[in-house]
Design an enzyme around this catalytic site. Structure first.
Site, PDB file in Angstrom:
ATOM      1  N   GLU A  63      -5.227  -6.416  -4.174  1.00 25.43           N
ATOM      2  CA  GLU A  63      -6.257  -6.718  -3.171  1.00 25.43           C
ATOM      3  C   GLU A  63      -5.673  -6.822  -1.766  1.00 25.43           C
ATOM      4  O   GLU A  63      -6.277  -6.378  -0.783  1.00 25.43           O
ATOM      5  CB  GLU A  63      -6.946  -8.044  -3.534  1.00 25.43           C
ATOM      6  CG  GLU A  63      -8.125  -8.387  -2.665  1.00 25.43           C
ATOM      7  CD  GLU A  63      -9.279  -7.406  -2.823  1.00 25.43           C
ATOM      8  OE1 GLU A  63      -9.450  -6.600  -1.890  1.00 25.43           O
ATOM      9  OE2 GLU A  63      -9.985  -7.418  -3.843  1.00 25.43           O
ATOM     10  N   GLY A  84      -6.154  -6.501   4.315  1.00 30.39           N
ATOM     11  CA  GLY A  84      -5.761  -7.922   4.328  1.00 30.39           C
ATOM     12  C   GLY A  84      -6.716  -8.831   3.596  1.00 30.39           C
ATOM     13  O   GLY A  84      -6.833  -8.784   2.372  1.00 30.39           O
ATOM     14  N   ILE A 143      -9.974  -8.925   3.553  1.00 26.99           N
ATOM     15  CA  ILE A 143     -11.288  -8.400   3.122  1.00 26.99           C
ATOM     16  C   ILE A 143     -11.205  -8.033   1.634  1.00 26.99           C
ATOM     17  O   ILE A 143     -10.354  -7.239   1.246  1.00 26.99           O
ATOM     18  CB  ILE A 143     -11.683  -7.135   3.930  1.00 26.99           C
ATOM     19  CG1 ILE A 143     -11.786  -7.464   5.423  1.00 26.99           C
ATOM     20  CG2 ILE A 143     -12.991  -6.554   3.411  1.00 26.99           C
ATOM     21  CD1 ILE A 143     -12.134  -6.256   6.295  1.00 26.99           C
ATOM     22  N   LYS A 151       0.831  -1.217   0.000  1.00 22.97           N
ATOM     23  CA  LYS A 151       0.000   0.000   0.000  1.00 22.97           C
ATOM     24  C   LYS A 151       0.853   1.250   0.000  1.00 22.97           C
ATOM     25  O   LYS A 151       0.490   2.267  -0.601  1.00 22.97           O
ATOM     26  CB  LYS A 151      -0.958   0.007   1.200  1.00 22.97           C
ATOM     27  CG  LYS A 151      -0.269   0.225   2.530  1.00 22.97           C
ATOM     28  CD  LYS A 151      -0.663  -0.763   3.580  1.00 22.97           C
ATOM     29  CE  LYS A 151       0.101  -2.047   3.374  1.00 22.97           C
ATOM     30  NZ  LYS A 151       0.076  -2.999   4.436  1.00 22.97           N
ATOM     31  N   ASP A 166      -0.328   4.059   7.794  1.00 25.00           N
ATOM     32  CA  ASP A 166      -0.677   2.815   7.086  1.00 25.00           C
ATOM     33  C   ASP A 166      -2.161   2.836   6.688  1.00 25.00           C
ATOM     34  O   ASP A 166      -2.529   2.522   5.548  1.00 25.00           O
ATOM     35  CB  ASP A 166      -0.361   1.645   8.037  1.00 25.00           C
ATOM     36  CG  ASP A 166      -0.981   0.332   7.643  1.00 25.00           C
ATOM     37  OD1 ASP A 166      -0.338  -0.416   6.886  1.00 25.00           O
ATOM     38  OD2 ASP A 166      -2.105   0.037   8.103  1.00 25.00           O
ATOM     39  N   LYS A 198      -4.136   3.121   2.870  1.00 28.80           N
ATOM     40  CA  LYS A 198      -5.205   2.223   2.403  1.00 28.80           C
ATOM     41  C   LYS A 198      -6.433   3.035   1.977  1.00 28.80           C
ATOM     42  O   LYS A 198      -7.027   2.781   0.929  1.00 28.80           O
ATOM     43  CB  LYS A 198      -5.566   1.245   3.523  1.00 28.80           C
ATOM     44  CG  LYS A 198      -4.414   0.285   3.880  1.00 28.80           C
ATOM     45  CD  LYS A 198      -4.696  -0.448   5.181  1.00 28.80           C
ATOM     46  CE  LYS A 198      -3.549  -1.372   5.562  1.00 28.80           C
ATOM     47  NZ  LYS A 198      -3.607  -1.858   6.934  1.00 28.80           N
TER      48      LYS A 198
HETATM   49  N1  HSE Z   1       0.059  -3.035  10.368  1.00 25.81           N
HETATM   50  C1  HSE Z   1      -1.185  -3.248   9.706  1.00 25.81           C
HETATM   51  C2  HSE Z   1      -2.285  -3.428  10.716  1.00 25.81           C
HETATM   52  C3  HSE Z   1      -1.198  -4.419   8.771  1.00 25.81           C
HETATM   53  O1  HSE Z   1      -2.019  -3.465  11.917  1.00 25.81           O
HETATM   54  O2  HSE Z   1      -3.431  -3.532  10.329  1.00 25.81           O
HETATM   55  C4  HSE Z   1      -0.498  -4.128   7.483  1.00 25.81           C
HETATM   56  O3  HSE Z   1      -1.088  -3.088   6.798  1.00 25.81           O
END
Ligand code: HSE
Length: 428
Positions: free
Chosen positions: A131, A136, A138, A107, A203, A207
C-alpha cells in the site's frame, strides 16, 4: 491471550523511523484494531548508532537485512530499504522463501520484479503487501483490490509524484522558472537522491504501472508507459494554460482501449476547476473510473514519514487479522501479458507556437493542421514587441500521431522561431 504478530523491520530512514514510532507509541490501539499484540522484534539498518530520535535498543539487531528476513522469530518482514535490486530484493526474496509475509513501500522493485515476487509469495501462501508504494498515505491499493473489486475499471488518472506537483504549482503561484523552483525543492529536501526519478516521471510511472496491473488484471508493464517528465515545462506554458482555464500537471493515465492497454505519464493540461486542476503543492490525487461505481477521487499526502508509515501499518494490521489474497488482486499466474498501445486515443491539444511575424504564416499553420484533419477550437495571438509572435491554439480532439505530424510540418516550414510545444488536454 492472543498470539502476537511479530515484525522484523529493515530500513530506518524516514518511513522506518515513522513506523517504529507508531508501533511503539500506540500498542493498545493497534492490538485493539487487529485483535492481537503487534510486536516489533528485530530491526536492521546501515548504522546502529545513528541518532534517529527513536530508541531501537529494545529490539534484536541484524546488520544484514537478509539475515533479518530469515529469522524464525518474525511473521512479517517489512522492507523499507529502497532500490529495485540489491539488499531490498535479496531480503524480500529471502523472507518470502522462508514463509514470512512481506510489507514494502518499494515501487521501483515491484515495478521490475513484482510478477516473480508475487508468484513466490502466492506459492508460499504468504502476503506481499505494498500500500505504501503508491501515493503514500492514500489507500488506493486496497480500494482497487477490495472496495472496487466488483467493478470494471475503465480509467485511472492521477498525480502520483508530490515533488513534481510542488514544482508545477509553485512555478505558477510564484511566477518562477523551472530551474529556480527545482533548486527550491532540492533545498527543501523534496527530491529523491536521483532527482530524475521525480522530475523525469519515473517514480510516478512505476506507481501507475502497479495500479494498472491491479485494475486491469495484467502483469506489471513499466516499459510500456509512455513517459515524459516535467523538465521542459516552461513558466510561459504554465501562464498560458492558466489564461485558457487549465493547469499543467504531471498526469498518469491508464485505460484499456480497442488498441490495447494505454499507459502514460507526462505533462498534460487539466481543467482548472476539476479535482486534478485544484491539486496544490506536494499532494497526490488518484481518480478512478469504474462501472458501475462511476468516478472516485482520492486525495492525500503522497510521501513523508507519517502518511507512508500509516500505509505500512494498514498492511501489517491486515496481515495480523488474517486478511490475505493475491498480490495484484488476481492470482499471479492468471495475470495476462498486456497488449499495450502507445496511442492514447483522441484528445484536445494545447499548442504554443512562436511564429515569425510575416504575412501568410498563420495560413501555413492552419493548413498543416488541416492536412492531418486537426480542427482548431480556439486560437489566440499574444501581443508582442518583436518579430516573434506567440500563438496559442486549442485543438478539437485529435490523435497524438496527427498532432506530431502537424507540428513537425509546421516546424519544417521555417515559420517557428522556437520549437513548438504540444501538450495533451485531459478533460476528466
Ligand atoms: N518522491 C516521491 C514524491 C515520493 O515526490 O512523490 C516517493 O515516491
Amino acid at each position: 491471550m492472543e498470539v502476537p504478530i511479530r515484525i522484523g523491520l529493515a530500513g530506518l530512514g524516514t518511513v522506518g523511523t515513522g513506523l517504529v514510532k507508531i508501533l511503539t507509541g500506540s500498542p493498545g490501539r493497534l492490538a485493539g484494531r487487529c485483535g492481537r499484540p503487534v510486536c516489533l522484534v528485530a530491526v536492521s539498518a546501515r548504522s546502529r548508532l545513528k541518532d534517529r530520535g527513536i530508541d531501537v535498543g529494545g529490539f534484536a539487531w541484524e546488520d544484514d537485512p537478509v539475515a533479518l528476513a530469515r529469522r524464525d522469530d518474525i511473521d512479517i518482514f517489512v522492507e523499507l530499504i529502497g532500490g529495485e535490486d540489491g539488499p531490498a530484493r535479496a531480503s524480500i526474496h529471502a523472507a518470502l522463501a522462508a514463509g514470512h509475509h512481506v510489507v514494502t513501500a518499494n515501487k521501483a522493485l515491484l515495478a521490475r520484479h513484482g510478477q516473480s515476487l508475487a508468484e513466490l509469495a502466492e506459492s508460499r501462501g504468504v502476503s506481499l503487501c505494498f500500500e505504501a508504494a503508491v501515493a503514500g498515505g492514500i489507500p488506493i491499493i486496497k480500494v482497487l483490490k477490495e472496495s472496487l473489486a466488483g467493478n470494471r475499471i475503465t480509467r485511472i488518472a492521477g498525480v502520483m509524484n508530490g515533488t513534481c506537483n510542488y514544482i508545477l504549482t509553485r512555478m505558477e503561484s510564484a511566477g518562477l522558472s523551472y530551474d529556480d523552483v527545482f533548486r527550491e525543492a532540492a533545498a527543501l529536501g523534496y527530491l529523491e537522491a536521483d532527482p530524475t526519478l521525480d522530475v523525469g516521471g519515473i517514480d510516478a510511472a512505476q506507481k501507475l504501472s502497479l495500479l494498472s496491473s491491479i485494475a486491469f488484471g495484467t502483469r506489471v508493464s513499466l516499459d510500456s508507459v509512455t513517459l515524459d517528465g516535467i523538465e521542459r515545462v516552461s513558466i510561459a506554458d504554465i501562464e498560458h494554460a492558466t489564461e485558457l482555464g487549465y493547469r499543467i500537471k504531471l498526469l498518469g493515465v491508464a485505460a484499456p482501449s480497442v488498441n490495447g492497454l494505454q499507459q502514460s505519464m507526462r505533462p498534460c493540461l487539466v481543467p482548472k476547476d476539476s479535482p486534478l486542476g485544484q491539486l496544490e503543492g506536494a499532494t497526490n490525487m488518484v481518480v478512478v473510473t469504474g462501472d458501475p461505481v462511476g468516478q472516485i477521487v482520492l486525495r492525500g499526502a503522497g510521501a513523508g514519514e507519517g502518511p507512508t508509515a500509516s500505509a505500512v501499518v494498514g498492511d501489517i494490521l491486515d496481515i495480523a487479522r488474517g486478511v490475505t489474497g493475491p498480490v495484484f488482486g488476481k492470482p499471479a499466474d492468471q495475470l495476462t501479458e498486456p497488449r499495450t498501445s502507445a496511442e492514447s486515443g483522441a484528445a484536445p491539444f494545447y499548442l504554443r507556437l512562436t511564429l515569425v511575424d510575416q504575412p501568410g504564416v498563420l495560413a501555413r499553420v492552419a493548413s498543416a493542421l488541416a492536412d492531418v484533419g486537426v480542427s482548431i477550437d480556439r486560437m489566440r495571438q499574444k501581443s508582442h514587441h518583436d518579430d516573434a509572435a506567440p500563438v496559442l491554439i486549442v485543438t478539437h480532439p485529435a490523435t497524438q500521431a496527427a498532432i506530431d505530424s502537424a507540428v513537425s510540418s509546421i516546424a519544417e516550414t521555417g515559420v517557428c522561431t522556437d520549437p513548438p510545444v504540444a501538450l495533451r488536454i485531459e478533460t476528466a
